[in-house]
Design a protein around this motif. Structure first.
Motif, PDB file in Angstrom:
ATOM      1  N   ILE A  23       3.847   7.358 -43.792  1.00  0.00           N
ATOM      2  CA  ILE A  23       4.888   6.386 -44.117  1.00  0.00           C
ATOM      3  C   ILE A  23       4.295   5.226 -44.922  1.00  0.00           C
ATOM      4  O   ILE A  23       4.842   4.795 -45.949  1.00  0.00           O
ATOM      5  N   ILE A  24       3.135   4.743 -44.462  1.00  0.00           N
ATOM      6  CA  ILE A  24       2.480   3.627 -45.143  1.00  0.00           C
ATOM      7  C   ILE A  24       2.077   4.023 -46.562  1.00  0.00           C
ATOM      8  O   ILE A  24       2.317   3.284 -47.534  1.00  0.00           O
ATOM      9  N   LEU A  25       1.483   5.211 -46.684  1.00  0.00           N
ATOM     10  CA  LEU A  25       1.050   5.676 -48.002  1.00  0.00           C
ATOM     11  C   LEU A  25       2.244   5.892 -48.930  1.00  0.00           C
ATOM     12  O   LEU A  25       2.192   5.547 -50.124  1.00  0.00           O
ATOM     13  N   ASN A  26       3.328   6.458 -48.394  1.00  0.00           N
ATOM     14  CA  ASN A  26       4.505   6.720 -49.229  1.00  0.00           C
ATOM     15  C   ASN A  26       5.199   5.443 -49.675  1.00  0.00           C
ATOM     16  O   ASN A  26       5.864   5.427 -50.719  1.00  0.00           O
ATOM     17  N   ILE A  27       5.074   4.392 -48.884  1.00  0.00           N
ATOM     18  CA  ILE A  27       5.634   3.102 -49.302  1.00  0.00           C
ATOM     19  C   ILE A  27       4.905   2.624 -50.560  1.00  0.00           C
ATOM     20  O   ILE A  27       5.539   2.189 -51.536  1.00  0.00           O
ATOM     21  N   PHE A  28       3.576   2.733 -50.540  1.00  0.00           N
ATOM     22  CA  PHE A  28       2.798   2.300 -51.700  1.00  0.00           C
ATOM     23  C   PHE A  28       3.009   3.231 -52.890  1.00  0.00           C
ATOM     24  O   PHE A  28       2.947   2.802 -54.049  1.00  0.00           O
ATOM     25  N   ARG A  29       3.283   4.513 -52.619  1.00  0.00           N
ATOM     26  CA  ARG A  29       3.494   5.471 -53.702  1.00  0.00           C
ATOM     27  C   ARG A  29       4.930   5.464 -54.216  1.00  0.00           C
ATOM     28  O   ARG A  29       5.260   6.159 -55.169  1.00  0.00           O
ATOM     29  N   CYS A  30       5.782   4.710 -53.529  1.00  0.00           N
ATOM     30  CA  CYS A  30       7.217   4.693 -53.830  1.00  0.00           C
ATOM     31  C   CYS A  30       7.828   6.093 -53.666  1.00  0.00           C
ATOM     32  O   CYS A  30       8.694   6.508 -54.451  1.00  0.00           O
TER      33      CYS A  30
ATOM     34  N   VAL B  91       8.423  12.631 -39.339  1.00  0.00           N
ATOM     35  CA  VAL B  91       7.968  13.983 -39.678  1.00  0.00           C
ATOM     36  C   VAL B  91       7.989  14.223 -41.180  1.00  0.00           C
ATOM     37  O   VAL B  91       7.024  14.753 -41.757  1.00  0.00           O
ATOM     38  N   LEU B  92       9.070  13.835 -41.845  1.00  0.00           N
ATOM     39  CA  LEU B  92       9.200  14.105 -43.277  1.00  0.00           C
ATOM     40  C   LEU B  92       8.235  13.283 -44.120  1.00  0.00           C
ATOM     41  O   LEU B  92       7.961  13.630 -45.274  1.00  0.00           O
ATOM     42  N   ASN B  93       7.725  12.199 -43.534  1.00  0.00           N
ATOM     43  CA  ASN B  93       6.730  11.396 -44.251  1.00  0.00           C
ATOM     44  C   ASN B  93       5.310  11.663 -43.749  1.00  0.00           C
ATOM     45  O   ASN B  93       4.384  10.914 -44.059  1.00  0.00           O
ATOM     46  N   ASN B  94       5.158  12.745 -42.976  1.00  0.00           N
ATOM     47  CA  ASN B  94       3.835  13.168 -42.478  1.00  0.00           C
ATOM     48  C   ASN B  94       3.164  12.123 -41.596  1.00  0.00           C
ATOM     49  O   ASN B  94       1.958  11.850 -41.724  1.00  0.00           O
ATOM     50  N   GLY B  95       3.949  11.528 -40.683  1.00  0.00           N
ATOM     51  CA  GLY B  95       3.369  10.626 -39.695  1.00  0.00           C
ATOM     52  C   GLY B  95       3.373   9.175 -40.116  1.00  0.00           C
ATOM     53  O   GLY B  95       3.797   8.811 -41.226  1.00  0.00           O
TER      54      GLY B  95
END
Length: 511
Positions: free
Chosen positions: A103-110, A95-99
């Motif tokens: 999660i995948i996008l936030n990994i790349f964005r750090c 939820v906190l990573n918007n699905g």
């Protein structure tokens, strides 16, 4: 639980405590087959007056069933704790990573969010993951008393948009019904202190007073949580106390809900001992209520406050700051049980200053807490208890009413909502349908209702609006009702829906 007349307490010791950890399966078989007197078993602690009252009364089906349930809950305690922690971590992570995509996008964005701090204001319990709504729904403009649907609990008349929580002191502030505010407060009581403070101060624009995690000397842990807020920082007109309820993965809470043990509390009657312990019981003394729950606060360290005494002190302080304020008390599930007993203890201790300020005690999905004498005590002391029950919710149907050993009877005025969120007043002294849950006459209806709730949860938003759209977590929880009917009906979501969609259409007749 042999009935006791209010004002005429018996002189002997009255208590019936089942030590479930001492119950063997051979004892359960013995209760069912040999029919020995229940007070003769080594796992039962009964007062002398109770032994005399019971005589040769044997344990029955509901006593044996309760102990089977207790064994299952005890075995599941640690697995449920670990599973619950993992599930809540995983769901908050998603939820906190918007699905998953987030999660995948936030990994790349750090920028990956890892919810390691369960006390963070954005961390949600399972209850908030099922229903994340936090905004209050204001009362619409009212043209007449009839449209306002006023509530008169004493005379058995009730509705939703009544006794509005008085407006905050700024221009064009909205008004909210007491049912709306108490239900939402009972729902967010499951969350951590930072989450609650943020909702109260920044979403509701009220004033957060404090969150209290209180000690249970018999369990040796902080088992009771509650929070307090007012509708304004100065000159408030409402002081709210909300107790946390049964946590989904805490088998100790569920075990307390179904426990049949009770304690004689003098004029209060016979009261569920597990709930008394959660509020700060001192002695398992069924002869002297003053020793069991002394009026003077026992010595307690700052890090181990006792719920009843701590909240009593907080309310006193708030009433000094806000002399015009009324007190509202609420809770869902186990929290509802504590909300019902709390004012009874105030009455027992003749705390007239606080008691006279109580405007409403609203509980949702509340388990039974006492016998007929307890209900009569509440009425005699003018405690305005209003119980809301949704459909086949399992919790209001426990502990089992198993006379003469355990005569657990609901008190107060009951509003029962069916699967279509149509509310009805239950006749005085009555109960919701299928009061002991296992009546085979209701089995088909319970399963049909579980299927109905699942489909309703998926499509209700199309009729009622986007606020009623349910996510995958909520629908998966509803699916659990297909296995154990009545479990999913206990969700605060249905109580919020019932209050908002059906509160103004309550009929004064039995369901």
């Amino acid at each position: 639980m042999v009935a006791q007349q209010v004002g005429h307490p018996k002189m002997g010791e009255e208590k019936m405590i089942i030590r479930s950890e001492k119950v063997r399966f051979i004892d359960i078989l013995s209760m069912l087959l040999l029919r020995r007197p229940i007070t003769s078993y080594r796992f039962v602690e009964a007062g002398d007056q109770t032994v005399a009252d019971f005589g040769s009364t044997p344990g029955d089906f509901f006593v044996a069933l309760t102990e089977i349930i207790q064994k299952a809950l005890a075995a599941a305690y640690y697995p449920a704790i670990y599973i619950g922690a993992f599930v809540e971590f995983l769901l908050n992570f998603i939820v906190l990573n918007n699905g998953i995509l987030g999660i995948i996008l936030n990994i790349f964005r750090c920028k990956l969010v890892i919810p390691l701090n369960r006390e963070a204001p954005n961390f949600r319990s399972m209850i908030a993951l099922i229903d994340g709504r936090t905004e209050l729904k204001p009362i619409p403009a009212v043209k007449s008393a009839e449209e306002e649907n006023l509530v008169d609990v004493e005379n058995g008349v009730c509705g939703s948009d009544v006794m509005p929580l008085i407006q905050q002191q700024y221009a064009n502030a909205p008004s909210y019904s007491i049912l709306e505010v108490t239900m939402m407060a009972a729902k967010i009581a499951y969350e951590n202190a930072a989450y609650i403070e943020n909702v109260v101060n920044n979403v509701w624009k009220f004033h957060f007073v404090g969150f209290y995690s209180c000690w249970n000397k018999f369990v040796g842990d902080h088992t009771t949580q509650a929070f307090v807020f007012t509708n304004a920082a100065t000159d408030a007109t409402a002081i709210m106390v909300a107790f946390r309820g049964t946590e989904p993965f805490n088998m100790r809470d569920w075990s307390t809900d179904v426990n049949l043990s009770w304690l004689g509390m003098g004029a209060m009657g016979h009261v569920h001992i597990g709930f008394l312990k959660a509020l700060g019981l001192q002695e398992e003394d069924g002869k002297d209520a003053g020793r069991a729950f002394p009026k003077t606060s026992p010595n307690a360290t700052a890090d181990k406050p006792l719920a009843y005494y701590k909240l009593r002190d907080v309310i006193r302080e708030q009433l000094k700051k806000h002399p015009k304020a009324k007190v509202l008390i609420t809770g869902h599930s186990l929290g509802g049980a504590l909300a019902a007993i709390f004012p009874a203890l105030l009455a027992l201790h003749e705390e007239s200053e606080i008691l006279g300020k109580i405007a409403a005690v609203n509980t949702y999905g509340q388990p039974r807490v006492g016998d007929k004498a307890f209900g009569a005590f509440l009425r005699a002391k003018n405690v305005p208890l209003l119980r809301v029950v949704y459909r086949y919710d399992i919790v209001p149907r426990v502990p089992f009413d198993a006379p003469p050993m355990a005569e657990y009877i609901h008190g107060g005025t009951c509003v029962y909502f069916n699967g279509w969120y149509t509310g009805q007043i239950v006749a005085a002294g009555g109960d919701a349908p299928n009061p002991n849950y296992f009546d085979p006459r209701f089995m088909l209806s319970m399963y049909f209702n579980a299927w109905g709730d699942l489909f309703k949860g998926a499509f209700l938003w199309m009729k009622a609006g986007k606020d009623y759209r349910e996510g995958a977590i909520s629908l998966l929880y509803r699916a659990a009702g297909l296995i154990l009917p009545g479990l999913a009906s206990h969700s605060p979501r249905d109580y919020v829906n019932a209050e908002r969609l059906g509160g103004s259409k309550i009929a004064g007749k039995e369901p």
